[in-house]
Design a protein around this motif. Sequence first.
Motif, PDB file in Angstrom:
ATOM      1  N   GLY A   8       0.822  -1.208   0.000  1.00 36.43           N
ATOM      2  CA  GLY A   8       0.000   0.000   0.000  1.00 36.43           C
ATOM      3  C   GLY A   8       0.850   1.249   0.000  1.00 36.43           C
ATOM      4  O   GLY A   8       2.084   1.184   0.026  1.00 36.43           O
ATOM      5  N   GLY A  76       8.296  -1.161  -8.233  1.00 34.33           N
ATOM      6  CA  GLY A  76       8.020  -2.222  -9.200  1.00 34.33           C
ATOM      7  C   GLY A  76       6.706  -2.909  -8.893  1.00 34.33           C
ATOM      8  O   GLY A  76       5.856  -2.367  -8.175  1.00 34.33           O
ATOM      9  N   ASN A 110      -3.222  -9.166 -10.832  1.00 33.78           N
ATOM     10  CA  ASN A 110      -2.084  -9.782 -10.137  1.00 33.78           C
ATOM     11  C   ASN A 110      -2.094 -11.297 -10.324  1.00 33.78           C
ATOM     12  O   ASN A 110      -1.055 -11.925 -10.502  1.00 33.78           O
ATOM     13  CB  ASN A 110      -2.116  -9.428  -8.643  1.00 33.78           C
ATOM     14  CG  ASN A 110      -1.579  -8.033  -8.382  1.00 33.78           C
ATOM     15  OD1 ASN A 110      -0.692  -7.554  -9.097  1.00 33.78           O
ATOM     16  ND2 ASN A 110      -2.105  -7.372  -7.369  1.00 33.78           N
TER      17      ASN A 110
HETATM   18  O1  PNS Z   1      -2.722   1.987  -0.655  1.00 30.18           O
HETATM   19  P1  PNS Z   1      -2.965   1.932  -2.120  1.00 30.18           P
HETATM   20  O2  PNS Z   1      -2.458   3.192  -2.772  1.00 30.18           O
HETATM   21  O3  PNS Z   1      -4.404   1.632  -2.452  1.00 30.18           O
HETATM   22  O4  PNS Z   1      -2.087   0.705  -2.684  1.00 30.18           O
HETATM   23  C1  PNS Z   1      -2.035   0.423  -4.056  1.00 30.18           C
HETATM   24  C2  PNS Z   1      -0.939  -0.629  -4.343  1.00 30.18           C
HETATM   25  C3  PNS Z   1       0.397  -0.172  -3.778  1.00 30.18           C
HETATM   26  C4  PNS Z   1      -1.310  -1.935  -3.708  1.00 30.18           C
HETATM   27  C5  PNS Z   1      -0.869  -0.818  -5.879  1.00 30.18           C
HETATM   28  O5  PNS Z   1      -0.777   0.422  -6.494  1.00 30.18           O
HETATM   29  C6  PNS Z   1       0.325  -1.678  -6.289  1.00 30.18           C
HETATM   30  O6  PNS Z   1       0.350  -2.858  -6.076  1.00 30.18           O
HETATM   31  N1  PNS Z   1       1.350  -1.007  -6.893  1.00 30.18           N
HETATM   32  C7  PNS Z   1       2.586  -1.656  -7.286  1.00 30.18           C
HETATM   33  C8  PNS Z   1       2.643  -1.777  -8.805  1.00 30.18           C
HETATM   34  C9  PNS Z   1       1.817  -2.943  -9.283  1.00 30.18           C
HETATM   35  O7  PNS Z   1       2.044  -4.079  -8.933  1.00 30.18           O
HETATM   36  N2  PNS Z   1       0.822  -2.619 -10.120  1.00 30.18           N
HETATM   37  C10 PNS Z   1      -0.088  -3.600 -10.680  1.00 30.18           C
HETATM   38  C11 PNS Z   1      -1.300  -3.805  -9.804  1.00 30.18           C
HETATM   39  S1  PNS Z   1      -2.449  -4.878 -10.593  1.00 30.18           S
END
Ligand code: PNS
Length: 176
Positions: A8, A76, A110
């Motif tokens: 997060g 990343g 993911n």
């Molecule tokens: O607290 P948040 O801002 O809602 O968290 C979002 C987070 C960090 C979980 C998401 O943006 C993330 O996983 N970012 C890393 C890049 C990534 O893996 N992006 C693809 C997500 S499908």
Amino acid sequence: MRIAVYPGSFDPITNGHVDVLRRAGAVFDRVIVAVLVNPRKATVDSADDRVETIRASIAEALAEDLDRIEVMAFDGLTVDLCRRIGARWLVRGLRAVADFEAELQMAHTNRKMAPDVDTVFFMTALEHAYLSSSLVREIARFGGDVAPLVPTAVLRRLAQTDDRAAPAAAPLPSED
Ligand code: PNS
């Protein structure tokens, strides 16, 4: 060993995040709080400061789980981090229906990238259902009292920064 990543922005960590973390700590052997370093998303606090504040919050609110919860910054893809550290679960909190669509999209994406990593959702406790980091930032910026919404470590951090100083009428809790 069941290792989970709780990713997060945590800008800042709220009592809602702490609630999710406490419950994840009851399910997994190790939980890694992964603080996103995102040069494209402006955050109020640097990743290092957020990591420090989260560590202090855990020490104060989840002392009994200290040995099983770690905090780190990452950049990343979250699934790449999971693979690097051998985590097979991703933890996210769900507050209200409004969160659902974006979380569903992220979980499916993911999973497409890493079928071996599963997303697990914890329903945020009702009293935190409408709490968000952005609301905390806004309330603090205008001098409102965020003490009921965040760990004490966040209050201390907010008080250190000029534009988000804690309200004079709400002194910080003592260290005792
Ligand atoms: O607290 P948040 O801002 O809602 O968290 C979002 C987070 C960090 C979980 C998401 O943006 C993330 O996983 N970012 C890393 C890049 C990534 O893996 N992006 C693809 C997500 S499908």
